[in-house]
Design an enzyme around this catalytic site. Structure first.
Site, PDB file in Angstrom:
ATOM      1  N   CYS A  20      35.595 -31.053  12.831  1.00 17.96           N
ATOM      2  CA  CYS A  20      36.994 -30.311  13.535  1.00 17.96           C
ATOM      3  C   CYS A  20      36.555 -28.719  13.346  1.00 17.96           C
ATOM      4  O   CYS A  20      36.890 -28.060  14.068  1.00 17.96           O
ATOM      5  CB  CYS A  20      38.292 -30.752  12.966  1.00 17.96           C
ATOM      6  SG  CYS A  20      38.646 -32.517  12.983  1.00 17.96           S
ATOM      7  N   CYS A  60      20.753 -17.211  -2.116  1.00 12.31           N
ATOM      8  CA  CYS A  60      20.365 -16.084  -0.928  1.00 12.31           C
ATOM      9  C   CYS A  60      19.350 -16.723  -0.019  1.00 12.31           C
ATOM     10  O   CYS A  60      19.720 -16.726   1.284  1.00 12.31           O
ATOM     11  CB  CYS A  60      20.202 -14.894  -1.375  1.00 12.31           C
ATOM     12  SG  CYS A  60      21.242 -14.367  -2.795  1.00 12.31           S
ATOM     13  N   CYS A 109      38.790 -32.280   8.145  1.00 12.30           N
ATOM     14  CA  CYS A 109      37.733 -32.741   8.875  1.00 12.30           C
ATOM     15  C   CYS A 109      36.765 -31.855   9.355  1.00 12.30           C
ATOM     16  O   CYS A 109      36.784 -30.514   9.949  1.00 12.30           O
ATOM     17  CB  CYS A 109      38.240 -33.419  10.274  1.00 12.30           C
ATOM     18  SG  CYS A 109      37.070 -33.722  11.559  1.00 12.30           S
ATOM     19  N   CYS A 128      17.208 -14.640  -5.342  1.00 14.17           N
ATOM     20  CA  CYS A 128      18.217 -15.644  -5.571  1.00 14.17           C
ATOM     21  C   CYS A 128      18.005 -16.757  -4.858  1.00 14.17           C
ATOM     22  O   CYS A 128      17.855 -16.634  -3.533  1.00 14.17           O
ATOM     23  CB  CYS A 128      19.474 -14.785  -5.239  1.00 14.17           C
ATOM     24  SG  CYS A 128      20.823 -15.820  -4.458  1.00 14.17           S
TER      25      CYS A 128
END
Length: 777
Positions: free
Chosen positions: A688, A574, A685, A571
């Site tokens: 943040c 992944c 944000c 994958c």
């Protein structure tokens, strides 16, 4: 039907996958599978000019034919699409949409397509070439960054070709097509065309764009010596220089080489021949002694005297250098016994061997190699004489340069240009690097089943991502040296070995640690490779299976948190997540109750089915306060980097950060005599969210002598306006109010988002505040 017949049909079906999937793109362009991007461009350009519908107006099929050719080119020039096509045929390209349906006019392919692709004196550079040949050496380069759609670039082209011819062999002239290699151009800060830069100093040329001005500036940067021979020091000068001499005599009755030509010749013959000039009007004794008043002559080493010279009649630098090169000794041809000694792993000296087929005339340029590599042994091996030994050494392509390193290990030169400069740069860059080419003789005993770990890069020389990874792989090998062995396998030479180890695409990079293979899936740079090796030797992620998932996750302690990545090796998302998941595990290494784990759903399919995992990757958190595998939270954000996942996890953990509002901010913070650190943030944000876990660390570290709080500026705009918060996140420190006084809303701005720095700052200023208050009392 018997099992053997079924197996035969499966193999037969797999062998015709490419044929049934559509056109053979390589055959359409008339190139082999190992063709370089430059060879593919040249082949396409030739076909584009001859097969274009504009030139075949009477052919009703011309449009369809050209679309096929154009599609083949669009796929093969793109390394990602080419890799998919090589693995899966046209089936593998379906998700990438149509390619090649739009094309340019015939005039574009004739005049604008790859301006310098067909100029032998101009080196068209790619990202790989640039790092190995430009950045990796101290050689002088003059490089033209251009765009095929830029009219000024086309206007400059004839001048640039003349400059390249004038400076051929003196400095290296390059060109970068920024339409094809825009990433390289952006990395070099190129935003306008044409841009002309000198390397290694990265000096932008700002002068007139005439041949004379360009050549003169280039020659000013050439650092070579040529001697103005003086009678007073003639003997000493000859004695101090053991190389052969090229001396040009300037006087009445004939021509001599001018200063500019002497600089060019000295650069072409650097470290091979001394270049000197004699003014016969001023240094008559030298001219009388050597019996020449004009002209240019070559003298062998130690034999600068009358009647021992060879006259050079040309006044052109390239012709002069070529005539001299013919007089220099060729590379030593070694015999079978010498080669057998060289290839022994216990050799004490490094050797560069130039493998050839036949004893015919070799490129004169290569005669420079022994002089450029004085600290190493250089020899030539003729495989028509010692074919059996060459076969044992897996040398089948000619010419081949193979570096045998002192105390063992060997490495093949895979550069696209077999010039003395490029080969010498390869030797100097590789001789001390603990990287070696591996063969079937090394498998499995030495590599897979060996006592120490091996990191092996399976690659193909025609594969552009492979050639970009190789220098990064070499850098990573320098970092580890004796701890981990680094090796490469050329799958075009050792196809049977690569098939045996199930190598289906290039590059495939695997670390064998105590017989266990760990495949590298990450960015092709040195730091990612080093991080992968470290994580393989000291795994930060716990691997779970059917026997361990129950006891560790289902029956976990109530205070424990488990983060589990359910993945499949095939994958793509992944594989992109894998290095981030390892990084996440290291972020939580100091939290004893938080465990980061993974489940390979290809190897443990029943476990994943039991847990109702139907897509990959599936990320789940089994939180504190819960028991059993049925209680979990799934991660659904598209941001699958370590910091984003870490921030998500912290939303479910107990927090020591106090939520502050407009109503309680003054009472809790401004009126408090104790220190506060406050994070003003916005939920949308990204920075943040990345900072949030760091701030949680601050809250934990300052417990007992300070407080941590946060303000959501979307929910509490007034509190943020009063504090004059203009950006997110904003971190403010409030040292504590004096008795009977209130602190200012603004506080003390901290320009850092590092938990250790912020904690140290608070400790320092909280201590000073406490001392100041005691002094006042």
């Amino acid at each position: 039907m018997s099992a053997s017949n079924i197996l035969f049909l499966v193999l037969l079906a797999s062998s015709v996958t490419l044929l049934s999937a559509g056109e053979d793109f390589y055959a359409l362009l008339g190139v082999d599978k190992g063709a370089s991007v430059r060879e593919i461009r040249r082949a396409f350009k030739k076909l584009a000019i001859s097969k274009h519908p504009d030139k075949n107006v009477d052919d009703k099929d011309a449009h369809d034919v050209f679309i096929k050719i154009n599609r083949a080119y669009e796929v093969l020039k793109d390394e990602d699409l080419r890799k998919k096509y090589d693995q899966f045929g046209e089936e593998g390209l379906k998700e990438d949409g149509p390619h090649g349906r739009r094309y340019e006019s015939w005039q574009y392919y004739q005049q604008d397509f790859g301006i310098y692709d067909d100029d032998p004196e101009i080196i068209t550079l790619s990202r790989v070439d640039f790092e190995q040949s430009v950045e990796g050496t101290g050689e002088l380069w003059f490089i033209n960054y251009y765009s095929t759609h830029c009219s000024h670039c086309h206007d400059l082209a004839p001048t640039w070709r003349d400059v390249a011819r004038e400076l051929e062999g003196v400095i290296r002239i390059g060109a970068v097509n920024c339409e094809d290699d825009w990433q390289l151009c952006r990395r070099q800060g190129i935003f306008s065309y044409p841009s002309l830069l000198f390397y290694p100093q990265k000096e932008k040329y700002q002068g007139q764009r005439t041949v004379e001005a360009l050549v003169n500036r280039a020659l000013e940067l050439v650092k070579v010596d040529f001697y103005n021979l003086r009678s007073s020091k003639f003997k000493e000068t000859l004695a101090e220089n053991s190389l052969p001499w090229l001396i040009t005599f300037c006087g009445e009755g004939g021509d001599c080489l001018g200063k500019k030509t002497c600089v060019k010749v000295a650069a072409m013959l650097s470290e091979l021949v001394n270049v000197g000039t004699v003014n016969c009007d001023k240094e008559a004794s030298i001219c009388k002694k050597l019996d020449h008043q004009h002209g240019t002559y070559y003298y062998k080493a130690g034999k600068v005297y009358k009647e021992n010279e060879m006259e050079i009649t040309s006044l052109y630098a390239k012709d002069v250098a070529t005539a001299v090169m013919h007089e220099l000794p060729d590379m030593e041809v070694i015999d079978k016994a010498t080669l057998e000694d060289v290839v022994k792993k216990d050799r004490m000296e490094s050797w560069l061997i130039h493998f050839v087929e036949g004893s015919g005339q070799q490129d004169l340029e290569l005669r420079k190699l022994p002089a450029m590599l004085r600290d190493y042994n250089v020899g030539r091996a003729d495989c028509t004489i010692m074919g059996g030994l060459c076969n044992q050494l897996h040398v089948h392509k000619f010419p081949t340069f193979l570096l045998y390193k002192a105390n063992g290990g060997q490495e093949v030169y895979y550069g696209s240009r077999a010039t003395a400069h490029d080969v010498a740069a390869f030797v100097q860059d590789s001789v001390d690097v603990p990287l070696e080419n591996l063969s079937p003789d090394d498998f499995p005993e030495r590599v897979v089943n060996g006592d120490s770990p091996w990191f092996v890069d399976f690659f193909a020389p025609w594969c552009p991502p492979c050639m970009r990874l190789l220098p990064e792989f070499k850098k990573a090998s320098r970092h580890y040296r004796s701890k981990v062995n680094f090796g490469t396998v050329d799958c075009t030479v050792h196809s049977h070995l690569c098939n045996m180890y199930n190598i289906r695409s290039y590059p495939t990079t695997i670390m064998y640690n105590q017989s266990i293979p760990h495949q590298f899936r990450g960015q092709h740079d040195m730091h990612s490779l080093i991080e992968f090796v470290q994580d393989t030797l000291n795994p930060p992620v716990i691997s779970l299976d059917m026997s361990t998932f129950g006891p560790r996750v289902v029956d976990k302690a109530r205070d424990d948190v488990w983060l589990v990545d359910f993945f499949a090796p095939w994958c793509g998302p992944c594989n992109a997540l894998a290095p981030e998941w390892r990084r996440l595990a290291k972020m939580f290494k100091d939290r004893n109750n938080i465990h980061v784990a993974q489940v390979n759903c290809q190897d443990h399919r029943n476990l994943c089915m039991q847990q109702n995992v139907n897509s990959y990757p599936t990320i789940r958190m089994y939180p504190a306060g819960s028991s059993g595998s049925g209680q979990y939270f799934g991660y659904s954000s598209w941001h699958r980097d370590a910091h984003s996942i870490q921030a998500w996890v912290y939303d479910f953990l107990p927090s020591k950060v106090v939520k502050l509002t407009s109503a309680n901010f003054a009472q809790k913070v401004l009126d408090s005599s104790e220190p506060w650190i406050v994070d003003f943030f916005a939920p949308w944000c990204g920075h943040c969210q990345m900072f949030k876990p760091e701030f949680e660390k601050v809250a934990e570290k300052i417990e007992g002598f300070g407080h941590a709080g946060s303000v959501d500026c979307d929910e509490e705009p007034q509190a943020c306006q009063r504090a004059q918060v203009m950006a997110y996140p904003t971190v403010r420190f409030y040292a504590g109010a004096k008795p009977g006084q209130r602190q200012n809303h603004y506080g003390w701005d901290i320009d850092s988002q590092d938990a250790d720095y912020i904690t140290s700052f608070i400790r320092r200023h909280a201590k000073n505040k406490s001392k100041k208050m005691k002094d006042e009392l």
